[in-house]
Design a protein around this motif. Structure first.
Motif, PDB file in Angstrom:
ATOM      1  N   CYS A   1      -0.014   0.473  -5.710  1.00  0.00           N
ATOM      2  CA  CYS A   1       1.171  -0.204  -5.154  1.00  0.00           C
ATOM      3  C   CYS A   1       2.396   0.082  -6.021  1.00  0.00           C
ATOM      4  O   CYS A   1       3.472   0.423  -5.521  1.00  0.00           O
ATOM      5  CB  CYS A   1       0.938  -1.714  -5.092  1.00  0.00           C
ATOM      6  N   VAL A   2       2.219  -0.073  -7.332  1.00  0.00           N
ATOM      7  CA  VAL A   2       3.327   0.173  -8.266  1.00  0.00           C
ATOM      8  C   VAL A   2       3.810   1.614  -8.144  1.00  0.00           C
ATOM      9  O   VAL A   2       5.017   1.884  -8.122  1.00  0.00           O
ATOM     10  CB  VAL A   2       2.880  -0.131  -9.718  1.00  0.00           C
ATOM     11  N   PHE A   3       2.859   2.530  -8.058  1.00  0.00           N
ATOM     12  CA  PHE A   3       3.233   3.945  -7.949  1.00  0.00           C
ATOM     13  C   PHE A   3       4.059   4.202  -6.691  1.00  0.00           C
ATOM     14  O   PHE A   3       5.124   4.829  -6.746  1.00  0.00           O
ATOM     15  CB  PHE A   3       1.968   4.813  -7.935  1.00  0.00           C
ATOM     16  N   PHE A   4       3.570   3.724  -5.545  1.00  0.00           N
ATOM     17  CA  PHE A   4       4.266   3.991  -4.282  1.00  0.00           C
ATOM     18  C   PHE A   4       5.666   3.389  -4.279  1.00  0.00           C
ATOM     19  O   PHE A   4       6.635   4.031  -3.881  1.00  0.00           O
ATOM     20  CB  PHE A   4       3.459   3.426  -3.103  1.00  0.00           C
ATOM     21  N   TRP A   5       5.753   2.162  -4.761  1.00  0.00           N
ATOM     22  CA  TRP A   5       7.042   1.487  -4.675  1.00  0.00           C
ATOM     23  C   TRP A   5       7.985   1.888  -5.797  1.00  0.00           C
ATOM     24  O   TRP A   5       9.202   1.872  -5.609  1.00  0.00           O
ATOM     25  CB  TRP A   5       6.839  -0.027  -4.650  1.00  0.00           C
ATOM     26  N   ALA A   6       7.478   2.258  -6.957  1.00  0.00           N
ATOM     27  CA  ALA A   6       8.360   2.667  -8.062  1.00  0.00           C
ATOM     28  C   ALA A   6       8.953   4.051  -7.810  1.00  0.00           C
ATOM     29  O   ALA A   6      10.072   4.353  -8.237  1.00  0.00           O
ATOM     30  CB  ALA A   6       7.603   2.652  -9.379  1.00  0.00           C
ATOM     31  N   THR A   7       8.204   4.904  -7.146  1.00  0.00           N
ATOM     32  CA  THR A   7       8.706   6.263  -6.899  1.00  0.00           C
ATOM     33  C   THR A   7       9.563   6.333  -5.632  1.00  0.00           C
ATOM     34  O   THR A   7      10.244   7.330  -5.412  1.00  0.00           O
ATOM     35  CB  THR A   7       7.542   7.255  -6.748  1.00  0.00           C
TER      36      THR A   7
ATOM     37  N   LEU B   1      23.157   1.610  -4.936  1.00  0.00           N
ATOM     38  CA  LEU B   1      22.351   0.985  -3.877  1.00  0.00           C
ATOM     39  C   LEU B   1      20.865   1.291  -4.086  1.00  0.00           C
ATOM     40  O   LEU B   1      20.013   0.439  -3.825  1.00  0.00           O
ATOM     41  CB  LEU B   1      22.818   1.476  -2.501  1.00  0.00           C
ATOM     42  N   PHE B   2      20.566   2.513  -4.558  1.00  0.00           N
ATOM     43  CA  PHE B   2      19.166   2.827  -4.877  1.00  0.00           C
ATOM     44  C   PHE B   2      18.659   1.892  -5.976  1.00  0.00           C
ATOM     45  O   PHE B   2      17.532   1.384  -5.908  1.00  0.00           O
ATOM     46  CB  PHE B   2      19.032   4.282  -5.344  1.00  0.00           C
ATOM     47  N   ASN B   3      19.502   1.668  -7.005  1.00  0.00           N
ATOM     48  CA  ASN B   3      19.112   0.757  -8.089  1.00  0.00           C
ATOM     49  C   ASN B   3      18.914  -0.669  -7.577  1.00  0.00           C
ATOM     50  O   ASN B   3      18.044  -1.399  -8.047  1.00  0.00           O
ATOM     51  CB  ASN B   3      20.170   0.761  -9.198  1.00  0.00           C
ATOM     52  N   THR B   4      19.757  -1.047  -6.591  1.00  0.00           N
ATOM     53  CA  THR B   4      19.591  -2.368  -5.979  1.00  0.00           C
ATOM     54  C   THR B   4      18.284  -2.435  -5.207  1.00  0.00           C
ATOM     55  O   THR B   4      17.637  -3.483  -5.133  1.00  0.00           O
ATOM     56  CB  THR B   4      20.779  -2.667  -5.028  1.00  0.00           C
ATOM     57  N   LEU B   5      17.871  -1.301  -4.658  1.00  0.00           N
ATOM     58  CA  LEU B   5      16.617  -1.236  -3.901  1.00  0.00           C
ATOM     59  C   LEU B   5      15.388  -1.323  -4.808  1.00  0.00           C
ATOM     60  O   LEU B   5      14.332  -1.779  -4.374  1.00  0.00           O
ATOM     61  CB  LEU B   5      16.546   0.080  -3.119  1.00  0.00           C
ATOM     62  N   ILE B   6      15.524  -0.882  -6.069  1.00  0.00           N
ATOM     63  CA  ILE B   6      14.363  -0.810  -6.963  1.00  0.00           C
ATOM     64  C   ILE B   6      13.695  -2.173  -7.094  1.00  0.00           C
ATOM     65  O   ILE B   6      12.471  -2.302  -6.974  1.00  0.00           O
ATOM     66  CB  ILE B   6      14.775  -0.281  -8.359  1.00  0.00           C
ATOM     67  N   SER B   7      14.519  -3.202  -7.335  1.00  0.00           N
ATOM     68  CA  SER B   7      13.954  -4.539  -7.573  1.00  0.00           C
ATOM     69  C   SER B   7      13.162  -5.053  -6.381  1.00  0.00           C
ATOM     70  O   SER B   7      11.990  -5.404  -6.528  1.00  0.00           O
ATOM     71  CB  SER B   7      15.070  -5.506  -7.957  1.00  0.00           C
ATOM     72  N   PRO B   8      13.763  -5.110  -5.159  1.00  0.00           N
ATOM     73  CA  PRO B   8      12.957  -5.603  -4.020  1.00  0.00           C
ATOM     74  C   PRO B   8      11.779  -4.707  -3.682  1.00  0.00           C
ATOM     75  O   PRO B   8      10.713  -5.196  -3.303  1.00  0.00           O
ATOM     76  CB  PRO B   8      13.960  -5.666  -2.859  1.00  0.00           C
ATOM     77  N   LEU B   9      11.947  -3.386  -3.837  1.00  0.00           N
ATOM     78  CA  LEU B   9      10.834  -2.485  -3.509  1.00  0.00           C
ATOM     79  C   LEU B   9       9.679  -2.643  -4.494  1.00  0.00           C
ATOM     80  O   LEU B   9       8.516  -2.656  -4.117  1.00  0.00           O
ATOM     81  CB  LEU B   9      11.315  -1.032  -3.505  1.00  0.00           C
ATOM     82  N   ASN B  10      10.001  -2.758  -5.796  1.00  0.00           N
ATOM     83  CA  ASN B  10       8.949  -2.937  -6.802  1.00  0.00           C
ATOM     84  C   ASN B  10       8.300  -4.304  -6.698  1.00  0.00           C
ATOM     85  O   ASN B  10       7.104  -4.457  -6.949  1.00  0.00           O
ATOM     86  CB  ASN B  10       9.526  -2.754  -8.213  1.00  0.00           C
ATOM     87  N   ALA B  11       9.120  -5.296  -6.356  1.00  0.00           N
ATOM     88  CA  ALA B  11       8.593  -6.658  -6.314  1.00  0.00           C
ATOM     89  C   ALA B  11       7.724  -6.903  -5.086  1.00  0.00           C
ATOM     90  O   ALA B  11       6.857  -7.777  -5.100  1.00  0.00           O
ATOM     91  CB  ALA B  11       9.744  -7.664  -6.333  1.00  0.00           C
ATOM     92  N   PHE B  12       7.940  -6.131  -4.044  1.00  0.00           N
ATOM     93  CA  PHE B  12       7.283  -6.429  -2.774  1.00  0.00           C
ATOM     94  C   PHE B  12       5.762  -6.454  -2.853  1.00  0.00           C
ATOM     95  O   PHE B  12       5.122  -7.378  -2.336  1.00  0.00           O
ATOM     96  CB  PHE B  12       7.750  -5.437  -1.702  1.00  0.00           C
ATOM     97  N   PRO B  13       5.105  -5.457  -3.500  1.00  0.00           N
ATOM     98  CA  PRO B  13       3.629  -5.540  -3.575  1.00  0.00           C
ATOM     99  C   PRO B  13       3.146  -6.769  -4.337  1.00  0.00           C
ATOM    100  O   PRO B  13       2.141  -7.369  -3.964  1.00  0.00           O
ATOM    101  CB  PRO B  13       3.232  -4.256  -4.305  1.00  0.00           C
ATOM    102  N   TRP B  14       3.888  -7.137  -5.403  1.00  0.00           N
ATOM    103  CA  TRP B  14       3.483  -8.323  -6.158  1.00  0.00           C
ATOM    104  C   TRP B  14       3.663  -9.578  -5.320  1.00  0.00           C
ATOM    105  O   TRP B  14       2.872 -10.523  -5.410  1.00  0.00           O
ATOM    106  CB  TRP B  14       4.293  -8.440  -7.452  1.00  0.00           C
TER     107      TRP B  14
END
Length: 1476
Positions: free
Chosen positions: A513-519, A550-563
């Motif tokens: 999950c971390v891999f998919f969402w972090a990349t 905007l990509f940096n803004t996306l990092i937080s919700p995308l990384n947090a989503f699996p958790w």
């Protein structure tokens, strides 16, 4: 057409080719929308003009803010627009008519709101359903105008339009929420929106909550969390204590929280009786405040996107250099936006944390209350470990639902808004990135399903492990005597292996999950820019770095989503588990008209059995059974025994003796009266209050006085009389501190007899109408038994009281007014003692032999008789010591001071493996380097394109970008899996080493540390090490390298940033030191305050039937809520401290943001000698400055959280240094040792602590091989200490012990114990098959096992229960205490050791069975050396030798018949007091 040309001169009517025309936006989305709004408000005002007075409502302070101040502010902004237009006209500019229409209509709409808000019937206008719906639609219709404003480069216009839009959205949110809350006023009992926002109007810290005069000062303290300053000042200078913490607000009081959730759960059970849901109950209890927080989160999330929009405008300004003032305004606006978001963010977190605290307190108290009210039979569906998991883990997981539920819609919202803003920058090129995101959704859904399955399986194994760990800790003394600690450790390790198997599945799935969402952001960036350039569009700095932001803004919700998904899954699973437990039926009883009457009935029709009874008859009865059928389990597979009591009437005010063989149902009879069994047919009626002493006395952790009073008021005279009647006065006089001496968990620092007398004293002090005593006399010697019988049970304190006594004691039976004979769960016979002695059930010696008549025990004058007997007892009671163990047994839980030492981190790294730590560190460095390299390459690309000096083709730039992206993805994968592996390895290593240390610890360690404290390490702390610590450590590492990477890039791109590093570093260091000093202490206090909760909960589980019998549920619930209140207070202070830091860090970061932006504006003027870099680097610096706001805060928060979580490692490491038993020995034993069984004590002295008197003092004796020896003496005389010394449970401090000529001090301790046999005083059966209980190593055949059971007269009961393969329930509750003792004896006989120690093994069996057992021991143990500790003199009469101990000194030794002939001997005095 003329009108259209008048309104929209030289402008397309609707579409201008790319978007809506300005005229269409102003006339339709502006003027039209405003006119509809004005018409609706005026219409509603005229309709409600003649409203009744009772429909008029008062406007509260927050409603005034939203209905008066906000519209006034918006009206001022609109008037400023009109004034600006007038000024332009006066200056000769032409203003198109559609602009005038829009601005005047906007101004008039806000003025209309202000006008009608002054009406008495304002609420009927603004909270109208249609208007509320319209205002939501109005907000969406204004979005196109806002978008057009942001596409312009006019900073003032952007900010003004944003403020106007935010005012409209805020007003719309307000009226919708206010309408919902006012609509539920009756249900929620809330008078205003102020109640919802401030959570029932009680948000200010300490006692300012109910103060109606809320000053600006109070609001400022609330916003800035200054209330924690006093605590933090103390935290820097000293070790914090509980009294230093912030006072808990009333709304967080556990009692208040409990009543809120309990009321909603009761309503849920009523509405959905077959399938009630705790989740729905939580929604009823805290749904509305939580939903309002969701609106606050919407605003907070939307504000987070203002930054990238302002960044875009600022970079465009820097590119074009237009205007002098606009650049500075945009730069300052960036800082102000960050500042405003800081306050919004911390306030949202604060209110969410308060709801979480309320929910945690509610769940813990509701679970505890359920344990108090659910019967033993109903609770048997759940193991003790499972119930403990509800409190320790499921409660926390359910609380995390608060985070996950809002994030489930908030994160997708943030992603959608970010994607929309990307569309405005790169048009449809963003679809490439969106496609990648959409393709990952089913993958993540599949992974989430697997995670849910693994989590559920892991939780089952965790329940089993905690149950086994609790069993291991409870019976550690017995396990060590059996030398079974390794066996049980292996059982624990097996369960842990299964748990880790599912944990590893979950962790590796999490890694994917971390891999998919972090990349995803990196791949998003590559695919978006790649497609954008391939479509023929040139890349410029504004587009690229707005997208990067905007990509940096996306990092937080995308990384947090699996958790978030994982957290939501965990929470749902936990709520289902809790719902199943909470829906258990509570004690099946009803109160009849006089409040002290109790009726248990199987079904409503059963009550007709009692209706026919004469009222006068019931008046004279204490307990009435009518065709009652009871079972211990309603599971058809487990219903092995149905207890049937057809008709049984127990009159008031008499002594009733319940007799019968082992397993006949005596204890079950008492439990059925208490309602602890399931009544499947008939009814049981009892009259009057009840006191109860269980067969295994339940002792409360606390003082002796607390144990006796049990929540009742202190009456000095009655208290003294009770102590004397129960022969406790001399014991207490010898204790340090008297009756205020602290009693450890389960009475560990009291002897068995003292525990029994203390429980009896509690029952007598309460003066209940019905007193039920379960075999209370078996734990004390004959003289004390006679004293208790004469002065307590038959004394003046129990006059006119009904007493139901289960006993094998002949004196008690002969003194009873009524005897009830039990056999195999049936009442076989009832009658008086005179009739009983003639009946076929009289299996006790005749009364002529007993030499004590029932009349002699019923004194005419209890005071005189007491004085007659007392002189004979005083010399004996002088020998009663306070305990054979240490009085100061319980040590206060230690907590470290200062920072978490570096050694703790090193220890965790060692657990994880240093190789893995190096791999993780390298992968994290390379991952950040590849990400920063990606952005720097983009900056270079932009500069090359902008200068028109492109040396390479677009394909070349894309290939390099691809290389960075692929490298980042592969390194991210390596980091995710290496971290998962390291965390798992550490979890396994910690558990293994901790368990090894515990199994090798001496018994005194377990006596000094309550099992709840140790179990806390094995449950909560281990759960943290398994799950939370690796998670937060991963975040810390990512934040640290991100911060370093950003600092390097900023220093490279904007050289003046280096000027801030020194002062900023100094402030940052001071802040973190100030905060961390307090946060460490708060986390340690949090851990210390948590232990009593689990200890109290475990204790209550053991004694719940006693608590219910005494009707002390409220008293114990109050004690538990006090523990919870302390826990709440530490958590609340911790949260305030964390938010205090977060706010200040975000404000510092906002300043940095503004500084970089202003320096960029200054640099573009060209007036400085230093070159501030290319447009690409400036854009990169600005885009990197935005996430520093959250990143700095997250870094210190994650660092502090890591330090807090490291406290779990620190607490576990404390147990790595506990003293260990001397396991090695210089002498190796022959497998058949001891071959003879010769025992010799030479001047043995034993002390449990150096400061205490000797439990054995210079004791010397010889026991010849094959001799059977009895050890007698008063309670606490040192009898059990002989066995403790022989088994080396406590090291002797003088002399030596020889067995077959071998000094046992030279033998490996486990080797020694494995060659000896013992039957302990408290019978021990563990959860598992009966065969494993009898022969855990599988060394004996079934034939030999059956033979042993037959010799111990328990074969028939085992066959009836289902044979050797039956599953013995936890603590052996499948069998009676007597049956358990017989099974333990069978286990000892199977071992075939030459030395057998029996510690009161016949105390809980009837006289006939005891006699048979003695014959069995005599016949089967020929050639064995048998040491028997006995209270019954009859047990030792046939033995070869008797030793009498007094105060740890061997005072007499000889053959029993010889000692009996000497009437002055101690043994003779014991015999006279006994029934023989």
């Amino acid at each position: 057409m003329g009108f259209l040309n008048f309104i929209c001169p030289n402008s397309p009517t609707v579409w201008d080719g790319n978007s809506f025309s300005k005229c269409f936006e102003n006339m339709v989305f502006g003027f039209g929308v405003n006119v509809v709004t004005i018409v609706m408000i005026v219409t509603l005002g005229l309709q409600n003009k003649n409203v009744r007075r009772n429909q008029i409502s008062r406007m509260h302070i927050l409603e005034k803010v939203f209905l008066l101040f906000l519209p006034a502010l918006a009206a001022c902004l609109s008037f400023y627009d009109i004034f600006y237009l007038l000024k332009a006209v006066l200056q000769g500019h032409t203003i198109v008519h559609h602009e005038w229409f829009f601005r005047w209509s906007q101004f008039m709409s806000w003025m209309t709101i202000l006008l009608f808000s002054k009406c008495e019937y304002w609420s009927l206008i603004f909270f109208n359903r249609v208007l509320c719906f319209w205002w939501i639609a109005k907000s969406f219709l204004e979005i196109p105008r806002l978008q057009t404003s942001f596409l312009s480069l006019e900073a003032i216009r952007c900010i003004k339009e944003s403020c106007s839009f935010v005012a409209g959205v805020t007003f719309g949110v307000f009226i919708n929420v206010a309408r919902i809350i006012r609509g539920s006023t009756e249900k929620r009992k809330l008078g205003s929106l102020e109640d919802a926002l401030l959570s029932d109007g009680k948000d200010l810290e300490e006692n300012h909550i109910r103060d109606s005069d809320r000053t600006v000062h109070s609001y400022w303290h609330l916003l800035t969390f200054k209330s924690i300053n006093s605590v933090m000042d103390l935290g820097v200078t000293k070790q914090l204590d509980f009294e230093d913490l912030i006072q808990l607000p009333h709304e967080l009081n556990p009692s208040h929280c409990h009543s809120t959730l309990l009321r909603c759960w009761a309503a849920e059970e009523t509405k959905y009786c077959t399938d009630p849901s705790l989740f729905r109950a939580i929604c009823y209890a805290y749904g509305w405040p939580y939903m309002f927080l969701g609106l606050l989160k919407v605003l907070n999330d939307l504000i987070s996107f203002v930054g990238p929009l302002l960044l875009n405008a600022l970079i465009r300004f820097l590119q074009q250099g237009s205007g002098h003032f606009d650049g500075y305004l945009l730069a300052i606006s960036l800082g102000l936006t960050s500042t405003f978001k800081s306050f919004l963010d911390t306030q949202y977190s604060f209110h969410l944390a308060k709801i979480k605290l309320k929910l945690r307190s509610s769940i813990m108290t509701v679970v505890y209350r359920k344990c108090l009210y659910v019967s033993l039979a109903n609770r048997s569906k759940f193991s003790e470990g499972e119930v403990q998991t509800f409190m320790s883990i499921d409660a926390d997981r359910t609380v995390n639902l608060c985070n996950s539920f809002h994030d489930m819609w908030s994160l997708p919202l943030q992603i959608v808004v970010a994607l929309y803003l990307l569309y405005t920058q790169v048009k449809f090129a963003f679809l490439a990135g969106l496609t990648i995101t959409i393709l990952l959704i089913p993958v993540n859904k599949w992974i989430s399903t697997l995670i849910a399955s693994a989590t559920e399986k892991m939780m089952k194994q965790k329940d089993e492990r905690i149950k086994r760990a609790g069993e291991f800790l409870t019976y550690i003394r017995t396990l060590k005597m059996y030398s079974w600690e390794l066996l049980f450790a292996n059982r624990l390790i097996e369960t842990r292996a299964s748990e880790v198997k599912h944990l590893s599945t979950r962790k590796y799935l999490d890694a994917w999950c971390v891999f998919f969402w972090a990349t995803t952001p990196t791949l998003f960036s590559l695919s978006t820019f790649g497609l954008f350039t391939l479509m023929g569009h040139p890349l410029d700095a504004a587009t690229v770095f707005t997208c990067v932001a905007l990509f940096n803004t996306l990092i937080s919700p995308l990384n947090a989503f699996p958790w978030v998904i994982n957290g939501l899954i965990d929470a749902i699973i936990s709520t289902r588990r809790l719902s199943r437990f909470l829906s258990c039926s509570e004690l099946n009883s009803q109160m009849l008209p006089p409040s002290d009457e109790l009726l248990h009935e199987a079904d409503p029709s059963s009550s007709c059995l009692l209706k026919g009874q004469d009222e006068a008859f019931l008046e004279n009865m204490a307990v009435v059974f009518r065709d009652a059928h009871c079972v211990w389990s309603n599971n058809s597979e487990e219903q092995s025994t149905v207890f049937k009591w057809k008709t049984l009437d127990l009159p008031k005010g008499i002594l009733i003796a319940v007799v019968g063989e082992v397993g006949s149902g005596k204890s079950s009879l008492l439990n059925s009266i208490l309602g602890e069994m399931l009544l499947v047919h008939g009814s049981i009626y009892s009259r009057g209050s009840i006191a109860y002493v269980s067969q295994v006395p339940w002792i409360l952790s606390g003082t002796i006085r607390d144990n006796i009073l049990f929540g009742k008021d202190y009456d000095a005279k009655r208290y003294a009389d009770v102590l004397q009647a129960c022969a406790l006065d001399v014991d207490i006089s010898l204790m340090v501190g008297g009756d205020l001496s602290y009693i450890g968990e389960k009475g560990l620092n009291l002897s068995g007899g003292q525990r029994a007398r203390l429980a009896l004293a509690r029952a007598i002090y309460h003066g209940a109408d019905v007193c039920m005593l379960d075999d209370v006399l078996s734990a004390v010697d004959a003289q004390v038994a006679r004293w208790i019988l004469r002065n307590a049970i038959l004394g003046h304190l129990m006059d006119q009281k009904t007493q139901i006594l289960c006993t094998h004691n002949v004196q008690a039976i002969s003194s009873a007014d009524m005897i009830v004979v039990m056999d195999r769960g049936h009442v076989k016979w009832t009658g008086s003692f005179a009739d009983f002695s003639e009946s076929p059930y009289a299996t006790i010696p005749s009364m002529e032999d007993s030499k004590i008549s029932s009349q002699s025990l019923r004194p005419k004058n209890s005071i005189n008789s007491s004085s007659e007997l007392r002189p004979n007892l005083i010399p004996e009671e002088d020998c009663i010591t306070l305990s054979e163990e240490a009085q100061e047994a319980i040590e206060i839980e230690l907590r470290k001071e200062g920072t978490v030492e570096l050694g703790v981190y090193k220890s965790y790294a060692t657990f994880s493996s240093w190789k893995i730590v190096i791999v993780i560190s390298l992968s994290a460095i390379l991952m950040q380097a590849s990400r920063n390299g990606n952005d720097l390459w983009l900056s270079y690309w932009v500069d090359s394109t902008g200068s028109h000096r492109t040396m390479y083709s677009t394909g070349f730039y894309l290939v390099i970008l691809c290389i960075f992206s692929v490298a980042n993805s592969l390194i991210t994968l390596a980091r995710a899996f290496s971290f998962a592996f390291g965390g798992l390895r550490a979890a396994v290593q910690v558990h293994t080493k901790l368990l090894n240390k515990l199994i090798n610890a001496p018994v005194i360690f377990f006596d000094q540390n309550p099992s709840g404290r140790i179990l806390n390490r094995l449950s909560s702390d281990l759960y943290t090490i398994d799950d939370s610590l690796p998670f937060i450590l991963n975040i810390l590492l990512a934040n640290f390298f991100s911060l370093v990477g950003i600092a390097i890039v900023l220093s490279y791109a904007q050289i003046l940033f280096l000027l801030l590093l020194l002062p900023f570093g100094y402030i940052y260091k001071k802040l973190q030191f100030y905060y961390r000093s307090t946060s460490r202490e708060l986390r340690r206090l949090d851990s210390v305050s948590r232990s009593p909760i689990y200890a109290s909960f475990t204790e209550t589980l053991d004694g719940s039937s006693t608590i219910r019998a005494f009707n002390a549920k409220e008293y114990f619930f109050t004690r538990f809520t006090e523990h919870i209140a302390l826990y709440q207070q530490t958590s609340y202070s911790e949260i305030i401290a964390s938010l205090w830091l977060s706010l200040r860090l975000q404000l510092i970061a906002a300043f940095i943001n503004s500084f970089i932006a202003i320096m960029a504006v200054v640099g573009c003027r060209g007036g400085f000698p230093v070159n501030f870099g290319t447009p690409g680097l400036v854009g990169l610096a600005l885009s990197y400055a935005s996430p520093i706001v959250s990143l700095m805060s997250n870094f210190l928060t994650s660092y502090t959280e890591t330090e807090k979580e490291m406290v779990s490692i620190e607490r576990v490491l404390q147990y790595m240094d506990i003293p260990q038993e001397e396991l090695c020995g210089c002498n190796s034993l022959h497998p058949d040792w001891p071959t003879q069984g010769y025992i010799k004590f030479e001047h043995v002295t034993l002390r449990y602590r150096p400061s205490l008197p000797a439990a054995l003092h210079d004791v010397s004796f010889n026991i010849a091989a094959g001799m059977q020896v009895g050890i007698v003496g008063r309670t606490g005389a040192g009898k059990s200490s002989v066995i403790n010394a022989l088994f080396r449970l406590t090291p002797i401090c003088g002399g030596q012990i020889l067995v077959d000529g071998v000094n046992i001090a030279d033998v490996a301790v486990r080797d020694l114990r494995s060659h000896l046999s013992v039957v302990p005083q408290s019978p021990f059966l563990f959860d598992g098959p009966l065969r494993d209980n009898l022969d855990p190593f599988g060394e004996k055949s079934d034939i030999k096992i059956w033979e042993a059971l037959e010799k111990c007269h328990v074969k028939e009961e085992v066959e009836a229960a289902g044979g050797l393969d039956i599953h013995v329930k936890e603590a052996g509750i499948s069998f009676s205490v007597g049956q358990r003792q017989l099974i333990c004896l069978a286990r000892a006989l199977l071992k075939s050791s030459k030395i057998l120690c029996l510690d009161e093994c016949t105390a809980n069996v009837d006289t006939r069975t005891a006699s048979i057992l003695q014959n069995t021991i005599s016949s089967e143990c020929k050639g064995m050396t048998v040491i028997t500790i006995a209270h019954r003199i009859s047990v030792v009469m046939k033995m070869d030798n008797v030793m009498v101990l007094d105060h740890g000194i061997l005072v007499e030794q000889g053959r029993p018949e010889v000692l009996l002939q000497n009437e002055f001997s101690r043994f003779s005095s014991f015999a006279k007091a006994s029934t023989m």
